[in-house]
Write an enzyme that holds these catalytic residues in place. Structure first.
Site, PDB file in Angstrom:
ATOM      1  N   GLY A  34       0.843  -1.195   0.000  1.00  0.00           N
ATOM      2  CA  GLY A  34       0.000   0.000   0.000  1.00  0.00           C
ATOM      3  C   GLY A  34       0.877   1.243   0.000  1.00  0.00           C
ATOM      4  O   GLY A  34       1.979   1.251  -0.532  1.00  0.00           O
ATOM      5  N   SER A  36      -0.271   4.424  -1.068  1.00  0.00           N
ATOM      6  CA  SER A  36      -0.678   5.474  -2.004  1.00  0.00           C
ATOM      7  C   SER A  36      -1.239   6.695  -1.295  1.00  0.00           C
ATOM      8  O   SER A  36      -1.265   7.788  -1.854  1.00  0.00           O
ATOM      9  CB  SER A  36      -1.746   4.940  -2.968  1.00  0.00           C
ATOM     10  OG  SER A  36      -1.218   3.945  -3.804  1.00  0.00           O
ATOM     11  N   ARG A  37      -1.693   6.501  -0.053  1.00  0.00           N
ATOM     12  CA  ARG A  37      -2.370   7.580   0.677  1.00  0.00           C
ATOM     13  C   ARG A  37      -2.360   7.248   2.167  1.00  0.00           C
ATOM     14  O   ARG A  37      -1.851   6.207   2.585  1.00  0.00           O
ATOM     15  CB  ARG A  37      -3.823   7.721   0.189  1.00  0.00           C
ATOM     16  CG  ARG A  37      -4.657   6.466   0.422  1.00  0.00           C
ATOM     17  CD  ARG A  37      -6.007   6.516  -0.236  1.00  0.00           C
ATOM     18  NE  ARG A  37      -5.886   6.529  -1.695  1.00  0.00           N
ATOM     19  CZ  ARG A  37      -5.749   5.424  -2.432  1.00  0.00           C
ATOM     20  NH1 ARG A  37      -5.736   4.227  -1.855  1.00  0.00           N
ATOM     21  NH2 ARG A  37      -5.633   5.499  -3.736  1.00  0.00           N
ATOM     22  N   ILE A  39      -2.143   6.579   6.103  1.00  0.00           N
ATOM     23  CA  ILE A  39      -1.108   6.276   7.085  1.00  0.00           C
ATOM     24  C   ILE A  39       0.167   5.793   6.407  1.00  0.00           C
ATOM     25  O   ILE A  39       1.272   6.223   6.758  1.00  0.00           O
ATOM     26  CB  ILE A  39      -1.620   5.218   8.082  1.00  0.00           C
ATOM     27  CG1 ILE A  39      -2.756   5.799   8.936  1.00  0.00           C
ATOM     28  CG2 ILE A  39      -0.494   4.735   8.989  1.00  0.00           C
ATOM     29  CD1 ILE A  39      -3.545   4.765   9.704  1.00  0.00           C
ATOM     30  N   GLY A  40       0.044   4.900   5.435  1.00  0.00           N
ATOM     31  CA  GLY A  40       1.230   4.394   4.764  1.00  0.00           C
ATOM     32  C   GLY A  40       2.035   5.499   4.108  1.00  0.00           C
ATOM     33  O   GLY A  40       3.267   5.553   4.247  1.00  0.00           O
ATOM     34  N   LYS A  59      -2.189  -0.856  -5.561  1.00  0.00           N
ATOM     35  CA  LYS A  59      -3.066  -1.135  -6.696  1.00  0.00           C
ATOM     36  C   LYS A  59      -3.485   0.100  -7.477  1.00  0.00           C
ATOM     37  O   LYS A  59      -3.810   0.015  -8.655  1.00  0.00           O
ATOM     38  CB  LYS A  59      -4.337  -1.846  -6.206  1.00  0.00           C
ATOM     39  CG  LYS A  59      -4.149  -3.285  -5.815  1.00  0.00           C
ATOM     40  CD  LYS A  59      -5.471  -3.911  -5.387  1.00  0.00           C
ATOM     41  CE  LYS A  59      -6.425  -3.993  -6.560  1.00  0.00           C
ATOM     42  NZ  LYS A  59      -7.700  -4.646  -6.188  1.00  0.00           N
ATOM     43  N   TYR A 185     -13.429  -9.180  10.737  1.00  0.00           N
ATOM     44  CA  TYR A 185     -12.331  -8.204  10.696  1.00  0.00           C
ATOM     45  C   TYR A 185     -11.330  -8.471  11.803  1.00  0.00           C
ATOM     46  O   TYR A 185     -10.117  -8.372  11.593  1.00  0.00           O
ATOM     47  CB  TYR A 185     -12.909  -6.793  10.820  1.00  0.00           C
ATOM     48  CG  TYR A 185     -11.881  -5.687  10.816  1.00  0.00           C
ATOM     49  CD1 TYR A 185     -11.038  -5.497   9.726  1.00  0.00           C
ATOM     50  CD2 TYR A 185     -11.761  -4.824  11.905  1.00  0.00           C
ATOM     51  CE1 TYR A 185     -10.099  -4.473   9.713  1.00  0.00           C
ATOM     52  CE2 TYR A 185     -10.830  -3.794  11.907  1.00  0.00           C
ATOM     53  CZ  TYR A 185     -10.002  -3.623  10.804  1.00  0.00           C
ATOM     54  OH  TYR A 185      -9.070  -2.612  10.803  1.00  0.00           O
TER      55      TYR A 185
END
Length: 293
Positions: A34, A36-37, A39-40, A59, A185
């Site tokens: 991940g 792309s935006r 927290i990461g 992705k 979850y």
């Protein structure tokens, strides 16, 4: 297909001295699922300010109508912040895509020092409501993805002078409240934690430091806005920079292994106790507590 390996014009060299530094991430090679935006990306940008080199596997190749940013814009931001970056377009559920991301990091930056398991899927539906497809997605990305992503990087990771794994998942809280809340979850997130704890002990004699990190309050992300609580919960959430600063302190601080940590505790240990800057204008009592804490 992935972007061509195009790090920043002057990527920091990954020397033994910089890789072993406990005070900086300069020259360190990070692979992240991940990013792309949210927290990461915040974690990647904080590392980039030191001159870290970050390889993202994500992705989002083109702008999504409800999601800000793509793997390409994230890589551009990382370079602008002072780091090197490679953005690999791929699916964490595909081993070939994972292998491409690991190869890109090794080929471009000379190795891997840190794995960040950031990518995650969420559904808070109860056991009678959750769709089997959604259940499968959470377990494929959260648990299987964490395992395969870490495993693919491990041979290179163990060549580092200070190999580290950071997984964004909660402590194993077996209070009935959390066991009953949303088991689909819960088991997917706890699976991430168990995977990381397993690797922590399996490779402890090889010098690996593998830990998990989780916040006490919700963080203002697309998941909070679109899945959990909308604008009101976003207002009552802390910024992703809280997570990023805690991750930075964990990755540059004292050696520790096999721990399930909370962001606020890591920051407090580093001397940061006033967290108002992460939620300006919001009283502490109004912040919304995150799950599993």
């Amino acid at each position: 297909m992935s972007d061509p390996p195009t790090p920043s014009a002057t990527p920091a060299p990954a020397t033994d001295d910089t890789r072993n530094s406990a005070a900086s991430l300069r020259g360190v090679s990070i692979v992240m699922s991940g990013g792309s935006r949210g927290i990461g990306l915040a974690i990647a940008l904080r590392a980039a300010r030191d001159g870290a080199n970050v390889t993202l596997l994500a992705k989002t190749d083109r702008q999504h109508p409800k999601l800000e940013g793509t793997v390409h814009t994230a890589a551009e931001q990382i370079r602008a912040a002072g780091g090197g970056a490679v953005g690999v377009v791929g699916d964490l559920r595909e081993e070939t895509d994972i292998d491409r991301a690991v190869a890109a990091a090794v080929d471009t930056f000379g190795g891997i020092d840190i794995v960040v398991n950031n990518a995650s899927a969420i559904s808070l539906d109860g056991s009678l409501e959750v769709a089997a497809k959604r259940y499968d997605l959470m377990h494929q990305i959260n648990v299987r993805g964490t395992f395969l992503f870490t495993r693919a990087a491990m041979p290179h990771l163990l060549d580092s002078s200070r190999p580290r794994v950071l997984t964004l998942s909660p402590p194993l809280n077996l209070a009935p409240k959390w066991l009953a809340a949303y088991p689909a979850y819960m088991t997917a997130k706890y699976g991430m934690t168990l995977t990381t704890l397993g690797h922590a002990h399996e490779f402890a004699d090889r010098g690996l430091e593998a830990n998990t990190l989780w916040p006490r309050t919700t963080i203002a992300t697309a998941a909070v806005a679109n899945v959990i609580g909308g604008d009101e919960l976003m207002r009552r959430s802390r910024s992703p920079e809280l997570y990023a600063d805690a991750a930075y302190e964990l990755l540059t601080g004292r050696a520790r292994n096999g721990e399930t940590l909370l962001c606020e505790d890591v920051l407090a240990e580093a001397g940061v106790t006033d967290l108002a800057a992460y939620s300006p204008g919001v009283e502490e009592s109004s912040l919304f507590p995150d799950a599993f804490v």
